[in-house]
Design a protein around this motif. Structure first.
Motif, mmCIF file in Angstrom:
data_model
loop_
_atom_site.group_PDB
_atom_site.id
_atom_site.type_symbol
_atom_site.label_atom_id
_atom_site.label_comp_id
_atom_site.label_asym_id
_atom_site.label_seq_id
_atom_site.Cartn_x
_atom_site.Cartn_y
_atom_site.Cartn_z
ATOM 1 N N ASP A 187 1.055 -1.218 0.285
ATOM 2 C CA ASP A 187 -0.105 -0.105 0.240
ATOM 3 C C ASP A 187 1.174 1.432 0.012
ATOM 4 O OD1 ASP A 187 -1.804 2.622 0.549
ATOM 5 O OD2 ASP A 187 -2.577 1.208 2.283
ATOM 6 N N LYS B 221 1.845 7.780 0.586
ATOM 7 C CA LYS B 221 2.631 7.760 1.673
ATOM 8 C C LYS B 221 4.171 8.415 1.595
ATOM 9 C CE LYS B 221 -0.152 3.821 3.021
ATOM 10 N NZ LYS B 221 -1.129 4.154 4.658
ATOM 11 N N ASP C 167 -5.971 6.730 0.138
ATOM 12 C CA ASP C 167 -5.022 5.526 0.166
ATOM 13 C C ASP C 167 -5.679 5.094 1.908
ATOM 14 O OD1 ASP C 167 -2.671 4.365 1.778
ATOM 15 O OD2 ASP C 167 -2.315 6.550 2.985
ATOM 16 N N ALA C 168 -7.277 5.681 1.186
ATOM 17 C CA ALA C 168 -8.615 4.932 1.859
ATOM 18 C C ALA C 168 -8.546 3.584 1.133
ATOM 19 C CB ALA C 168 -9.340 5.845 2.668
ATOM 20 N N GLU C 169 -8.044 2.718 0.519
ATOM 21 C CA GLU C 169 -7.682 1.909 -0.829
ATOM 22 C C GLU C 169 -9.263 0.167 0.314
ATOM 23 O OE1 GLU C 169 -5.416 2.327 1.040
ATOM 24 O OE2 GLU C 169 -5.302 -0.251 1.359
#
Ligand code: BES
Ligand code: MN
Ligand code: ZN
Length: 492
Positions: free
Chosen positions: A265, A272, A342-344
């Motif tokens: 991720d 990130k 990023d909220a995958e």
């Protein structure tokens, strides 16, 4: 090669061992039945030395002494079990795993463990296997371990029959299932791709005679899992959807486990920061736990139907990557506006949970390294969990207690769900910064179809900064043992 575990007979001080570990209850070193013969064999001084260095026998305390050639074993370890009144399954496992791990050293291939009275042999087998775990495949030359543990011989008080041997072997197999989960998490992300996860599932299905369905990138889109597809579309390592099933005749319940399988991720376009990004190789910890569970189920053969579902993908930034402001229709039919790439995890899980709901389960349980907020709330060694009923919460807590794994219940505050309203779609998938783990849980709830559900945000405990009890440094295998116990609690 994994160490073999067997039950020894006779006097362990005379056995051909490199290290002899003796488990003792707190405050009773001289009263332990193993210590008298050991004291004699060593020519005295062990109890006095223990007093001198303030060994009390508190949980997981280790005293390591050289035998200077007086018995066959070159070292004796005295390992604390803690207070007798608190000696439960978790304490025993922790002490035995600690004993095995502490015995490692140059030239150590055979380890003996002298146990307390009335042990549960399955727990001993689990603990010995868990303590022997190491991940060394990428070391070469000098970095390779000088010696490897080959045999763990456990000594009980009193006779152990064939049922004890059977239970010990069962425990060792469960430890191997946990090791499978640990290996998957420790494996680097260039090797452990979504297809590699599918490959592990194929191996488990084949050796355990489980049902298996794997969807590739095109299959995921054809099935209507557009959220899962979107998360994976920016990576050269294409996504996989994995469904393992165990359906025995006469099953009394149907349980469906769902794991987040982000093999890496990066955050995607909402990338990130560099510091700590490497930790995101463990973002498939939930999927690894589901694989470990299914391997254990194939061995345990409980009278419940168990499904293991994994949404596997890699979240990468790319010309084809999904972006903030995109809108997708999920498998459930509900539409979702992307806010932050990023909220995958919750997107992949939303489709996997909608798929799980189609199986009309008695219970859905998911495990996901879902939010940094869970770490902020509960620290690195405890999972945040959510349950749709108190009865389910009690079941999970009983399973976790017996496993010696740490879980804390969190609330599903309905009023927070307002943050998930989107101006152009049914939902957004994130809200404000606060209560981030709760909000992620509320988003997932929209896709479970009203079935009984437990959500485990395992972001902290899938990795450990240092070895402690049953957990080694690195991948821990959390929450495989808890899940195994949970399944078994539905089987009788
Ligand atoms: N995989 C991470 C969560 C995570 C963070 C796990 C740290 C383990 C350690 C997840 O995909 C993520 O990035 N979550 C975001 C959500 C936010 C963008 C709403 C987070 O927690 O910051
Ligand atoms: Mn993320
Ligand atoms: Zn993630």
């Amino acid at each position: 090669m994994t160490a073999s575990i067997e039950i020894g007979s006779g006097d362990p001080t005379r056995a051909a061992l490199d290290v002899l570990a003796v488990c003792v209850e707190e405050g009773s070193l001289e009263r332990s039945p193993w210590i008298g013969p050991l004291e004699t064999a060593l020519g005295g001084g062990l109890v006095a030395h223990g007093k001198l260095v303030e060994f009390t026998g508190k949980a997981d305390q280790v005293l390591d002494v050289s035998t200077l050639g007086r018995i066959k074993a070159r070292r004796v370890l005295i390992v604390g079990l803690g207070a007798r009144t608190k000696l439960d399954a978790a304490r025993l496992r922790s002490a035995v795993a600690t004993a095995v791990r502490a015995s490692a050293g140059p030239g150590v291939t055979r380890v003996g463990i002298a146990l307390p009275a009335d042990v549960d042999w399955r727990q001993v087998g689990e603990a010995a296997g868990l303590g022997a775990y190491r991940f060394v495949k990428y070391f070469t030359g000098d970095r390779r371990p000088k010696s490897e543990l080959k045999k763990i011989i456990v000594f009980g008080q009193g006779r152990a029959g064939t049922s004890a041997r059977r239970e010990l072997a069962l425990g060792a197999d469960i430890a191997s299932a946990v090791a499978l989960a640990r290996d998957a998490v420790n494996e680097p992300p260039n090797v452990l791709t979504p297809e590699a996860l599918a490959q592990i599932a194929r191996r488990i299905a084949k050796s355990g005679k489980l049902g298996l369905k794997v969807l590739d990138k095109r299959g995921i889109r054809a099935a209507g899992m557009n959220l899962h597809y979107a998360v994976g579309q920016g990576s050269a390592h294409e996504p996989r959807f994995i469904h393992l099933s165990y359906a025995p005749r006469g099953a009394v319940k149907r349980l469906v486990f769902v794991g987040k399988g982000l093999t890496f991720d990066s955050g995607g376009l909402c990338i990130k920061p560099a510091a700590g990004m490497g930790e995101m190789k463990s973002d498939m910890g939930g999927a690894a736990a589901v694989l470990g569970l299914m391997a254990a189920i194939a061995r345990l053969k409980p009278r419940v139907e168990v499904h293991g579902i994994i949404g596997a993908a890699e979240n990468m930034p790319d010309g084809e990557a999904y972006r903030p402001a995109d809108v997708f229709k999920s498998l459930s039919g509900k539409t979702v506006e992307i806010i932050n790439t990023d909220a995958e995890g919750r997107l992949v899980l939303a489709d996997a949970l909608a798929y799980a709901a189609r199986l009309e389960p008695d219970l859905v349980i998911d495990a996901a390294t879902l939010t940094g907020a869970a770490l902020v709330a509960l620290g690195k060694t405890c999972s945040a969990y959510y349950a749709t009923s108190d009865d389910l919460a009690q079941k999970l807590e009983a399973a976790a207690r017996d496993a010696g794994e740490s879980f804390w219940r969190m609330p599903l505050f309905d009023e927070y769900a307002e943050q998930l309203k989107s101006d152009i779609a049914d939902f957004k998938h994130t809200g404000d910064r606060y209560g981030g783990s709760i909000l992620a849980a509320l988003f997932l709830r929209e896709f479970v179809g009203g079935f009984p559900w437990i959500h485990c945000d395992v972001a902290g405990p899938v990795l450990a900064e240092r070895a402690r009890g049953i957990y080694p440094k690195g991948a821990t295998g959390h929450p495989v043992l808890t899940f195994v116990n949970l399944v078994e609690s539905f089987a009788h």
